[in-house]
Enzyme design. Structure first.
Site, mmCIF file in Angstrom:
data_model
loop_
_atom_site.group_PDB
_atom_site.id
_atom_site.type_symbol
_atom_site.label_atom_id
_atom_site.label_comp_id
_atom_site.label_asym_id
_atom_site.label_seq_id
_atom_site.Cartn_x
_atom_site.Cartn_y
_atom_site.Cartn_z
ATOM 1 N N SER A 139 3.311 8.141 57.309
ATOM 2 C CA SER A 139 2.406 8.930 57.850
ATOM 3 C C SER A 139 2.027 9.941 56.981
ATOM 4 O O SER A 139 2.573 10.549 56.186
ATOM 5 C CB SER A 139 2.671 9.336 59.318
ATOM 6 O OG SER A 139 1.675 10.541 59.808
ATOM 7 N N TYR A 152 8.368 14.878 64.145
ATOM 8 C CA TYR A 152 7.769 13.514 63.879
ATOM 9 C C TYR A 152 7.479 13.684 62.452
ATOM 10 O O TYR A 152 7.630 12.669 61.852
ATOM 11 C CB TYR A 152 6.468 13.616 64.774
ATOM 12 C CG TYR A 152 5.705 12.241 64.517
ATOM 13 C CD1 TYR A 152 6.051 10.873 64.711
ATOM 14 C CD2 TYR A 152 4.492 12.292 63.431
ATOM 15 C CE1 TYR A 152 5.373 9.777 64.629
ATOM 16 C CE2 TYR A 152 3.817 11.344 63.053
ATOM 17 C CZ TYR A 152 4.176 10.010 63.371
ATOM 18 O OH TYR A 152 3.401 8.924 63.123
#
Length: 260
Positions: A139, A152
């Site tokens: 990501s 995250y």
């Protein structure tokens, strides 16, 4: 030629679903796995697939589930797996102290532990393929720590580092190792972070199909990969080199501004 075999995790919805369907349409023998058995075999997009999609249940935090899924999928291929798409992931938004320890550790167990299990347990199956590929979904959050997504982002940084290490360790084995870095994608996961400053300021400009197309390009060898990391979308392609070139203090200022 026999169709190449790929296992896609987190295939019930979002990026995983779009990826499994696109690869099936392109002639791959697809194994689509998730916590709930995906319903892809009945999807209209799967009607034209040369090989029916194999759907099964897989908890990526379970070694036993991984072993069962790999055995099931490769039963008709002589134990050969041509590609693994480590896509399954979870997200939780909020400040670090707003979320309890179990929530943080669940992200680590799925986003990091699931990728580690997949890579390690699929390794002998990938070795049997003449052109194997391990593709991990990372990501843009791995570029710099994001307030509201602290753990995250940390999990995606771990995926980044693991990909880099395996890219070197497995060089010469015939296994290519790559990670994909999208920013925000229109999925149920992004619905959970729609109120974050970065989401509001940067918008959501990618759909699951955009990422799936990039997966297909990478796995089919149509994209020349100079790095183990592939940026997905114009925003990420622009931000990645800027983040590397600009000083730490400026990156910190920009991230702070985006999260106001």
């Amino acid at each position: 030629m026999a169709p190449r075999t790929v296992l896609v995790t987190g295939a019930q919805s979002g990026i995983g679903r779009a990826t499994a369907l696109l690869l099936a349409q392109q002639g791959w023998r697809v194994g689509a796995f998730d916590l709930t058995v995906p319903d892809l075999a009945e999807a209209p997009e799967a009607a034209g697939a040369a090989v029916p999609i194999h759907c099964g249940r897989l908890d990526v935090t379970s070694t036993a589930d991984w072993e069962q899924a790999l055995t099931e999928l490769t039963a008709g291929t002589g134990g050969v797996l041509d590609a693994l798409v480590n896509n399954a992931g979870v997200i939780s938004a909020g400040t670090f102290v707003e979320q309890d320890v179990d929530t943080h550790l669940r992200l680590v167990q799925v986003n990091v532990g699931g990728v580690i299990r997949g890579a390690r347990l699929a390794h002998p199956y990938l070795l049997r393929s003449p052109q194997a590929h391990l593709l991990n979904l990372a990501s843009a959050s791995a570029m710099y720590g994001q307030p509201g997504l602290a753990v995250y982002g940390a999990t995606k940084s771990a995926v980044k580092s693991l990909t880099e290490a395996l890219d070197i360790e497995w060089r010469g084995t015939g296994i290519t190792v790559t990670s994909l870095w999208p920013l925000f994608v229109r999925t149920a996961m992004v619905d959970e972070i729609k109120d974050l400053g970065t989401t509001r300021r940067l918008g959501v400009r990618l759909g699951p199909e955009d990422v799936a197309r990039q997966v297909h390009r990478v796995l089919s060898g149509r994209r020349r990969v100079r790095s183990p990391h592939v940026m997905v979308g114009a925003q990420t392609r622009l931000a990645a080199p800027l983040t590397r070139m600009t000083p730490y203090w400026l990156n910190r200022q920009v991230i702070g501004w985006l999260n106001r």
